[in-house]
Design a protein around this motif. Structure first.
Motif, mmCIF file in Angstrom:
data_model
loop_
_atom_site.group_PDB
_atom_site.id
_atom_site.type_symbol
_atom_site.label_atom_id
_atom_site.label_comp_id
_atom_site.label_asym_id
_atom_site.label_seq_id
_atom_site.Cartn_x
_atom_site.Cartn_y
_atom_site.Cartn_z
ATOM 1 N N SER A 352 -6.301 91.858 140.125
ATOM 2 C CA SER A 352 -7.235 92.974 139.947
ATOM 3 C C SER A 352 -8.201 93.091 141.125
ATOM 4 O O SER A 352 -8.968 94.044 141.209
ATOM 5 C CB SER A 352 -8.021 92.799 138.655
ATOM 6 O OG SER A 352 -8.746 91.594 138.710
ATOM 7 N N ASN A 353 -8.152 92.126 142.029
ATOM 8 C CA ASN A 353 -8.993 92.205 143.223
ATOM 9 C C ASN A 353 -8.335 93.142 144.235
ATOM 10 O O ASN A 353 -7.213 92.907 144.678
ATOM 11 C CB ASN A 353 -9.157 90.805 143.818
ATOM 12 C CG ASN A 353 -10.037 90.805 145.043
ATOM 13 O OD1 ASN A 353 -9.759 91.522 146.009
ATOM 14 N ND2 ASN A 353 -11.083 90.019 145.013
ATOM 15 N N PRO A 354 -9.044 94.219 144.592
ATOM 16 C CA PRO A 354 -8.424 95.215 145.476
ATOM 17 C C PRO A 354 -7.964 94.637 146.818
ATOM 18 O O PRO A 354 -6.916 95.024 147.330
ATOM 19 C CB PRO A 354 -9.509 96.270 145.670
ATOM 20 C CG PRO A 354 -10.723 95.778 144.988
ATOM 21 C CD PRO A 354 -10.372 94.604 144.152
ATOM 22 N N SER A 355 -8.735 93.680 147.362
ATOM 23 C CA SER A 355 -8.340 93.117 148.652
ATOM 24 C C SER A 355 -6.997 92.412 148.556
ATOM 25 O O SER A 355 -6.133 92.556 149.411
ATOM 26 C CB SER A 355 -9.376 92.109 149.133
ATOM 27 O OG SER A 355 -10.623 92.710 149.222
ATOM 28 N N VAL A 356 -6.839 91.660 147.497
ATOM 29 C CA VAL A 356 -5.617 90.884 147.318
ATOM 30 C C VAL A 356 -4.420 91.823 147.117
ATOM 31 O O VAL A 356 -3.389 91.695 147.782
ATOM 32 C CB VAL A 356 -5.762 89.921 146.114
ATOM 33 C CG1 VAL A 356 -4.457 89.205 145.847
ATOM 34 C CG2 VAL A 356 -6.866 88.927 146.363
ATOM 35 N N SER A 357 -4.594 92.783 146.210
ATOM 36 C CA SER A 357 -3.509 93.728 145.948
ATOM 37 C C SER A 357 -3.145 94.508 147.198
ATOM 38 O O SER A 357 -1.971 94.737 147.485
ATOM 39 C CB SER A 357 -3.908 94.709 144.857
ATOM 40 O OG SER A 357 -4.256 94.011 143.702
ATOM 41 N N THR A 358 -4.167 94.914 147.939
ATOM 42 C CA THR A 358 -3.905 95.684 149.152
ATOM 43 C C THR A 358 -3.139 94.840 150.164
ATOM 44 O O THR A 358 -2.201 95.315 150.793
ATOM 45 C CB THR A 358 -5.225 96.179 149.764
ATOM 46 O OG1 THR A 358 -5.929 96.893 148.764
ATOM 47 C CG2 THR A 358 -4.971 97.085 150.944
ATOM 48 N N ALA A 359 -3.542 93.579 150.287
ATOM 49 C CA ALA A 359 -2.846 92.699 151.222
ATOM 50 C C ALA A 359 -1.383 92.565 150.832
ATOM 51 O O ALA A 359 -0.496 92.632 151.682
ATOM 52 C CB ALA A 359 -3.519 91.333 151.247
ATOM 53 N N LEU A 360 -1.126 92.414 149.543
ATOM 54 C CA LEU A 360 0.256 92.311 149.061
ATOM 55 C C LEU A 360 1.032 93.601 149.342
ATOM 56 O O LEU A 360 2.176 93.569 149.802
ATOM 57 C CB LEU A 360 0.271 92.035 147.557
ATOM 58 C CG LEU A 360 0.226 90.573 147.144
ATOM 59 C CD1 LEU A 360 0.012 90.441 145.649
ATOM 60 C CD2 LEU A 360 1.516 89.864 147.551
ATOM 61 N N THR A 361 0.388 94.723 149.067
ATOM 62 C CA THR A 361 1.010 96.021 149.361
ATOM 63 C C THR A 361 1.422 96.085 150.819
ATOM 64 O O THR A 361 2.517 96.542 151.158
ATOM 65 C CB THR A 361 0.021 97.164 149.071
ATOM 66 O OG1 THR A 361 -0.475 97.003 147.765
ATOM 67 C CG2 THR A 361 0.697 98.514 149.197
ATOM 68 N N THR A 362 0.512 95.612 151.679
ATOM 69 C CA THR A 362 0.790 95.660 153.111
ATOM 70 C C THR A 362 1.991 94.799 153.475
ATOM 71 O O THR A 362 2.837 95.211 154.269
ATOM 72 C CB THR A 362 -0.442 95.177 153.894
ATOM 73 O OG1 THR A 362 -1.570 95.898 153.412
ATOM 74 C CG2 THR A 362 -0.264 95.407 155.367
ATOM 75 N N VAL A 363 2.045 93.612 152.886
ATOM 76 C CA VAL A 363 3.181 92.745 153.191
ATOM 77 C C VAL A 363 4.483 93.419 152.756
ATOM 78 O O VAL A 363 5.456 93.461 153.509
ATOM 79 C CB VAL A 363 3.039 91.372 152.505
ATOM 80 C CG1 VAL A 363 4.273 90.524 152.771
ATOM 81 C CG2 VAL A 363 1.805 90.658 153.006
ATOM 82 N N TYR A 364 4.481 93.999 151.557
ATOM 83 C CA TYR A 364 5.680 94.712 151.096
ATOM 84 C C TYR A 364 6.034 95.858 152.039
ATOM 85 O O TYR A 364 7.199 96.091 152.336
ATOM 86 C CB TYR A 364 5.479 95.232 149.666
ATOM 87 C CG TYR A 364 5.592 94.159 148.602
ATOM 88 C CD1 TYR A 364 6.624 93.227 148.641
ATOM 89 C CD2 TYR A 364 4.677 94.082 147.562
ATOM 90 C CE1 TYR A 364 6.728 92.237 147.671
ATOM 91 C CE2 TYR A 364 4.777 93.099 146.587
ATOM 92 C CZ TYR A 364 5.805 92.173 146.647
ATOM 93 O OH TYR A 364 5.910 91.204 145.700
ATOM 94 N N SER A 365 5.011 96.551 152.518
ATOM 95 C CA SER A 365 5.264 97.647 153.462
ATOM 96 C C SER A 365 5.915 97.125 154.730
ATOM 97 O O SER A 365 6.859 97.704 155.240
ATOM 98 C CB SER A 365 3.962 98.345 153.841
ATOM 99 O OG SER A 365 3.467 99.073 152.762
ATOM 100 N N ARG A 366 5.357 96.010 155.236
ATOM 101 C CA ARG A 366 5.888 95.460 156.489
ATOM 102 C C ARG A 366 7.324 95.026 156.309
ATOM 103 O O ARG A 366 8.133 95.072 157.232
ATOM 104 C CB ARG A 366 5.053 94.259 156.935
ATOM 105 C CG ARG A 366 3.619 94.622 157.193
ATOM 106 C CD ARG A 366 3.181 94.255 158.600
ATOM 107 N NE ARG A 366 1.878 94.867 158.871
ATOM 108 C CZ ARG A 366 0.723 94.212 158.799
ATOM 109 N NH1 ARG A 366 0.711 92.937 158.500
ATOM 110 N NH2 ARG A 366 -0.402 94.840 159.041
ATOM 111 N N LEU A 367 7.659 94.562 155.110
ATOM 112 C CA LEU A 367 9.032 94.139 154.842
ATOM 113 C C LEU A 367 9.892 95.338 154.440
ATOM 114 O O LEU A 367 11.056 95.184 154.078
ATOM 115 C CB LEU A 367 9.050 93.077 153.728
ATOM 116 C CG LEU A 367 8.278 91.787 154.011
ATOM 117 C CD1 LEU A 367 8.182 90.922 152.769
ATOM 118 C CD2 LEU A 367 8.929 91.001 155.154
ATOM 119 N N ASN A 368 9.270 96.509 154.472
ATOM 120 C CA ASN A 368 9.955 97.764 154.145
ATOM 121 C C ASN A 368 10.544 97.776 152.728
ATOM 122 O O ASN A 368 11.661 98.252 152.523
ATOM 123 C CB ASN A 368 11.029 98.072 155.191
ATOM 124 C CG ASN A 368 11.401 99.553 155.185
ATOM 125 O OD1 ASN A 368 10.846 100.328 154.393
ATOM 126 N ND2 ASN A 368 12.315 99.933 156.047
#
Length: 792
Positions: A352-368
């Motif tokens: 529920s922490n936006p920073s953590v979720s955003t970081a995860l989103t970014t990693v998924y994005s980078r891995l396409n």
DNA sequence: CTAGGGTTAG
């Protein structure tokens, strides 16, 4: 009588003291029960104090009830109103603050003061949701009407509020209108700019602050450290380091933590480690800084080790630790590792922490894996600006440009204001799509929002104009950038390459060297690419040599491929092949692909077969190569072979892209496909086209199909029965725009020879400049000539 | 004070 008065005063003092000393919510509740039981709820001072204390403990319902209880039998004074407004604001309830403010105006004769407004405004400083901004502006209006427009407290709150909305321009306006400025106001500016990623700007304001003799505390210094760290500006970072030592601020552990972060991000891990060891007992925060530092320098094992040490010591890790650790899974590129961290995050409730979720989103994005990223995004309980940006940039970087833009539109519908990061991603999407009208709109937005000093925004702007065909505009933006970095130079050099203006690219490259900016590997790619597209073979070879010998840059596979392209395009096929054989790396698909392309242009069938054999051996999943090979067999009149290759193509599910062309007229986009009849003005368009073709035939041109070997996929074979989309777009452009004006079109595939000839002819007889962006580059047609020199 | 989102080349 006197005794009773004294007793009551003593009682009140005791109560006040008890309230002040309360350290837990249950203390307060006990006190409240006591007061109610002894019917002592009519004392204004006590009630005010208690209300304040309740809101400090985030128990806003108690604070509210207390206010109601008191006001049922007594009129509250302004102080009590202010305290509750402050409470609402601190608890992220700006609308409750606002309605209490209205109640104050409506049902009392009290006049709101600077405290009222400072508290009221501050409620909007941490609150981001649908349409809040309008209310913020409304409150600002109330401030001005009531004559507090230049009050320092209110002013600081306003600056903070506008910074929260990423309204940098408005924040500056408030700041500029202050007659006097204290350190809080300055600090609010500096940290607000940092929050909006305007790091250069924040340093400028910080240095104005210091230069003007303004007192600054260690917190402000720490914020400035954030900027230099983000900018990886070691020079200014060390200056600030000295400043911090001079002021004696380095006794604060958090300042030292700032230093660690600075050196970590500048790549000087050794200094960071040294500082880290100087701290006797590093706390969680300094460990986090160090972990992030290790990650930044790809010392992944060290980060994980420090993380483990924390766990062993029984320290409770926080979201920072996780966010700092997440990039570890990125360079590894392992989806499973990311999933693992994701699992841990869910289990520990940090999702529920936006920073953590955003970081995860970014990693998924980078891995396409955009579906996972989107699912995570949709599940965010509260979306921060950063999370929107993560999603939008993910789409833009993975080529899902329409998704990026539609998400941006959604954001605007929800009244969520973009910041420079959002703008940069959107510009990148505009550049990929070639939507000049939207790009221009974004440019206006940049001016309005005062994002003009952000180097990322400006570089993306240069790129956008170049890729939308406005090379002159791109140059103008570029020239106005005062502090250019390598990426800015690269963007402009590659812009010239894209438009076939090799000489200008070389001139710019030399200017770059003189300005003291060191070229990177990408810079050389841009320059070589420009040479290749302009046929500057010797210059390109010199650059390649100088890259290795003068600049000590190790050439990567991309550089070798670029050299093959350079030689091959110029018809020096043997030299290109020799170059491939002599290169120290194992030649890959890029090199053989470049050679194959060159063979097709120069019609060297034997070498083409050699190159394509190599490509097939590598099993490259690209449709283009298969189409090229099929074309080779067609040239040999070996149609059965050609057909079998196309069958492979179909079996492998390598779908060919249908050709289409986009043209923008008066801000509206029109898309044409091959032999398209769907346009409302189709009749007029085909009539115009027929007229031009007739004129062309009279002038002695004939349609050329079989000899052309460009990778335009199926389209050419259809030429006898179909009309290519770019012809339709050009005919429409002639009809829909003023005579003499430039026509700009974008095609998703490479232009075929016939259309290229057609466009040359049209540019001459209609006296128009026609700019064509194809899959690879720009063609500027003028007066019957093309800037590519018939070579693309 | 620490942590999440951005630009260039192919």
């Amino acid at each position: 009588m006197i005794y009773r008065a004294i007793a009551s005063t003593v009682q009140r003092d005791i109560t006040t003291t008890l309230i002040n000393q309360s350290t837990t919510l249950s203390h307060l509740n006990q006190l409240l029960t006591h007061l109610i039981r002894h019917n002592q709820t009519n004392n204004l001072v006590t009630i005010t104090k208690l209300t304040q204390k309740f809101s400090d403990f985030n128990s806003i319902s108690n604070a509210k009830n207390l206010f109601t209880l008191f006001s049922n039998s007594n009129p509250p004074d302004l102080f009590l109103y202010n305290v509750l407004i402050r409470g609402f604001s601190r608890n992220n309830l700006p609308f409750e603050s606002l309605s209490l403010y209205y109640q104050l105006l409506k049902s009392t004769r009290l006049k709101p003061d600077n405290f009222t407004f400072a508290f009221l405004v501050s409620g909007f400083s941490g609150f981001l949701a649908f349409g809040v901004e309008k209310f913020g502006i409304l409150v600002h209006g109330q401030v001005i009407v009531n004559g507090f427009g230049s009050d320092l407290f209110v002013g600081s709150a306003l600056v903070d509020m506008y910074m929260n909305f990423s309204r940098i321009g408005y924040a500056y306006k408030v700041f500029d209108e202050m007659r006097e400025r204290d350190s809080v106001l300055w600090n609010t500016m500096v940290s607000g700019l940092v929050r909006n990623c305007c790091y250069e700007e924040s340093l400028r304001v910080f240095s104005d602050m210091v230069g003007g003799g303004m007192r600054f505390d260690s917190t402000t210094l720490a914020v400035a450290l954030t900027s230099v760290a983000e900018l990886q500006d070691l020079r200014n970072g060390m200056l600030i380091h000295c400043l911090g030592v001079k002021m004696g601020y380095d006794v604060h552990e958090y300042v030292v933590t700032g230093f660690i972060s600075l050196y970590s991000k500048c790549g000087d891990v050794n200094t960071a480690k040294l500082l880290f060891e100087l701290i006797n007992e590093p706390d969680l925060i300094s460990c986090n800084a160090m972990i992030a530092g290790f990650c930044f320098n790809n010392e992944n094992e060290s980060s994980v080790r420090l993380f483990r040490e924390l766990l062993v010591k029984g320290e409770k890790v926080n979201s920072s630790t996780i966010v700092g650790l997440i990039p570890v899974s990125c360079p590894f590129g392992y989806l499973s590792l990311t999933r693992c961290i994701h699992g841990f995050v869910v289990k520990s409730g940090m999702v529920s922490n936006p920073s953590v979720s955003t970081a995860l989103t970014t990693v998924y994005s980078r891995l396409n894996v955009m579906e996972l990223a989107r699912r995570l995004f949709d599940e965010f309980p509260k979306k921060s600006l950063a999370s929107w940006n993560a999603m939008i940039s993910g789409y833009a970087q993975n080529g899902l440009t329409e998704m990026a833009i539609s998400l941006f539109r959604e954001m605007q519908k929800l009244d969520i204001h973009p910041n420079p990061v959002t703008i940069t991603s959107i510009l990148s999407a505009c550049a990929q799509l070639g939507t000049l009208s939207m790009g221009k709109w974004v440019h206006d937005l940049i001016k309005k929002e005062k994002f003009e000093s952000n180097i990322y925004v400006l570089t993306a702007l240069v790129d956008m104009y170049a890729k939308c065909g406005n090379i002159e505009e791109a140059r103008q933006v570029f020239d106005n950038i005062t502090e250019k970095n390598v990426v800015t130079w690269n963007a402009m050099i590659s812009a010239y390459g894209l438009h076939g203006r090799g000489q200008e690219a070389l001139v710019l490259f030399n200017q770059m060297l003189h300005s003291g900016v060191s070229p990177t590997g990408v810079t050389f790619l841009c320059v070589l690419y420009a040479c290749s597209h302009a046929g500057l073979v010797e210059e390109g070879q010199k650059i390649f040599h100088s890259m290795v010998h003068d600049h000590g840059t190790e050439p990567l596979s991309e550089h070798y491929a670029c050299m093959v392209d350079l030689l091959g395009r110029a018809g020096k096929l043997e030299k290109a092949l020799e170059f491939i054989y002599k290169m120290p790396l194992e030649p890959g698909p890029a090199e053989w692909g470049a050679l194959l392309g060159a063979c097709m242009v120069h019609k060297n069938i034997d070498m083409a077969r050699l190159a394509s054999d190599k490509l097939f051996a590598m099993d490259v999943g690209s449709a283009g190569y298969y189409v090229l090979l099929s074309n080779i067999y067609s040239v040999d009149r070996n149609y059965s072979q050609a057909a079998s290759v196309r069958k492979i193509l179909r079996n492998k599910n390598l779908a060919k892209t249908p050709g289409c062309t986009l043209i923008e007229v008066n801000g509206y986009q029109h898309v044409f496909t091959s032999s398209d009849q769907s346009h409302p003005q189709a009749g007029a368009i085909y009539a115009k086209l027929e007229e031009l073709m007739e004129e062309m035939r009279e002038a002695g041109f004939h349609t050329e199909t079989s000899t052309s070997l460009h990778d335009v996929e199926e389209e050419e074979k259809e030429l006898m029965v179909k009309v290519h989309s770019e012809k339709l777009a050009i005919a429409f452009g002639l009809l829909a725009s003023e005579p003499g004006t430039e026509i700009k079109i974008i095609k998703n595939l490479r232009v075929c020879v016939d259309c290229h000839n057609f466009t040359k002819f049209v540019s001459k007889v209609t006296d128009r400049v026609i700019v064509v962006r194809d899959a690879n580059r720009f063609h500027h047609f003028k007066d019957g000539e093309c800037s590519c020199g018939d070579y693309w």
